[in-house]
Design a protein around this motif. Sequence first.
Motif, PDB file in Angstrom:
ATOM      1  N   ASP A   7      34.423  -7.939 159.321  1.00 37.41           N
ATOM      2  CA  ASP A   7      35.094  -9.049 160.004  1.00 37.41           C
ATOM      3  C   ASP A   7      34.617 -10.395 159.464  1.00 37.41           C
ATOM      4  N   VAL A   8      33.328 -10.511 159.240  1.00 40.77           N
ATOM      5  CA  VAL A   8      32.773 -11.779 158.745  1.00 40.77           C
ATOM      6  C   VAL A   8      33.262 -12.059 157.328  1.00 40.77           C
ATOM      7  N   LEU A   9      33.258 -11.048 156.478  1.00 37.03           N
ATOM      8  CA  LEU A   9      33.741 -11.230 155.107  1.00 37.03           C
ATOM      9  C   LEU A   9      35.221 -11.605 155.087  1.00 37.03           C
ATOM     10  N   ALA A  10      35.995 -10.991 155.994  1.00 40.50           N
ATOM     11  CA  ALA A  10      37.425 -11.318 156.080  1.00 40.50           C
ATOM     12  C   ALA A  10      37.603 -12.775 156.506  1.00 40.50           C
ATOM     13  N   GLN A  11      36.765 -13.220 157.432  1.00 42.05           N
ATOM     14  CA  GLN A  11      36.839 -14.609 157.886  1.00 42.05           C
ATOM     15  C   GLN A  11      36.472 -15.572 156.761  1.00 42.05           C
ATOM     16  N   LEU A  12      35.410 -15.240 156.033  1.00 39.16           N
ATOM     17  CA  LEU A  12      35.003 -16.087 154.910  1.00 39.16           C
ATOM     18  C   LEU A  12      36.108 -16.148 153.853  1.00 39.16           C
ATOM     19  N   LYS A  13      36.700 -15.003 153.564  1.00 40.66           N
ATOM     20  CA  LYS A  13      37.758 -14.950 152.552  1.00 40.66           C
ATOM     21  C   LYS A  13      38.938 -15.828 152.961  1.00 40.66           C
ATOM     22  N   SER A  14      39.277 -15.784 154.246  1.00 43.46           N
ATOM     23  CA  SER A  14      40.420 -16.571 154.733  1.00 43.46           C
ATOM     24  C   SER A  14      40.173 -18.069 154.649  1.00 43.46           C
ATOM     25  N   MET A  15      38.906 -18.465 154.581  1.00 41.33           N
ATOM     26  CA  MET A  15      38.544 -19.880 154.532  1.00 41.33           C
ATOM     27  C   MET A  15      38.262 -20.354 153.107  1.00 41.33           C
ATOM     28  N   GLY A  16      38.461 -19.473 152.149  1.00 36.99           N
ATOM     29  CA  GLY A  16      38.205 -19.817 150.757  1.00 36.99           C
ATOM     30  C   GLY A  16      39.109 -20.930 150.255  1.00 36.99           C
ATOM     31  N   ASP A  17      38.599 -21.717 149.349  1.00 39.07           N
ATOM     32  CA  ASP A  17      39.320 -22.879 148.839  1.00 39.07           C
ATOM     33  C   ASP A  17      39.200 -22.892 147.315  1.00 39.07           C
ATOM     34  N   GLU A  18      40.334 -22.995 146.633  1.00 34.17           N
ATOM     35  CA  GLU A  18      40.340 -22.928 145.174  1.00 34.17           C
ATOM     36  C   GLU A  18      39.550 -24.075 144.547  1.00 34.17           C
TER      37      GLU A  18
END
Length: 226
Positions: A7-18
Motif C-alpha cells: 500500500d505504501v509503495l503504491a501511494q509513493l508511486k502515485s505521487m511520483g513526479d517526472e
Amino acid sequence: MSTAISDVLAQLKSMGDEARRAHNKKNGAPDNQFGVKLGDIRAIAKKIKSDHELGLELWETGNVDAQLLATLIMKPKSISMTELDRLTRSVTCSQVADWLNAYIVPEQPDKEKLRLKWMTAKDPWAARAGWNLTASRINKRTSDFDLTALLDRIEKELPKARPEVQWTMNNTLAAIGIHHADCRSRAIAIGEKIGLYSDWPVSKGCTPPYVPVWVDFMVKRQLAGE
C-alpha cells in the motif's frame, strides 16, 4: 511482500513526479525511484508515525523514495551497530545518505565506534558518514580531535576522494575553520587551494560550499551575535 508495504509503495508511486525524477537522476540517484517530492514523503511519514518493521521493509526495496520514508519511521535505537553499518553501505544516493545521517545515525549509542570505523573505510558512503559525524562533533564543540592531523588528511585526501566523501570532508574543513581560531588560517588556505568542485550539487539559491567564504560569513555572524 506485506499488504502494508504494498500500500505504501503504491501511494509513493502515485505521487511520483517526472520533473522530480529528472532532478534526482541529475544528482546521482538510481533508476529505482518514483520521484516523490520530499515534502510529500514527510507528510506520509507524519501519518504513519513510527513503524520500525515497515521501515526496514521499505529500505530493502532499494527504492529511493521508500528508503527516504524509512529513515523517518524507523526507530534508530532499535538498529544495532552492525545493522546500521550495513544500511549505510547500501545507500545509493546522497539524499538518502543525508537523511540516514541526520535522523538515524545520531541516535545510535555506538556512533563513536562507527565513526572511527567509517573514517578509515574505503566504501564512499561509510566514509561520508564518518566525516559527517566528525563535522557534527566539531560544530557542537564536543570534540578532542587532533585538528592538525585532520587538516593534514583533508589537504592530502580531499582532492582525490569520491564526490560523496568530498562533501562531508569539506564540511569538516569548514567546521574547523569556523570554531577553532587557531586553525582558521590553515583551514582557509586549504580551502583556497582545493577550490570548489563543479560536480558538487548545490540547490538553487544556496551558497556553494567554498570554505573561505563560508568560514568568513559564519565567523562574522558569530561576532555580530556576541
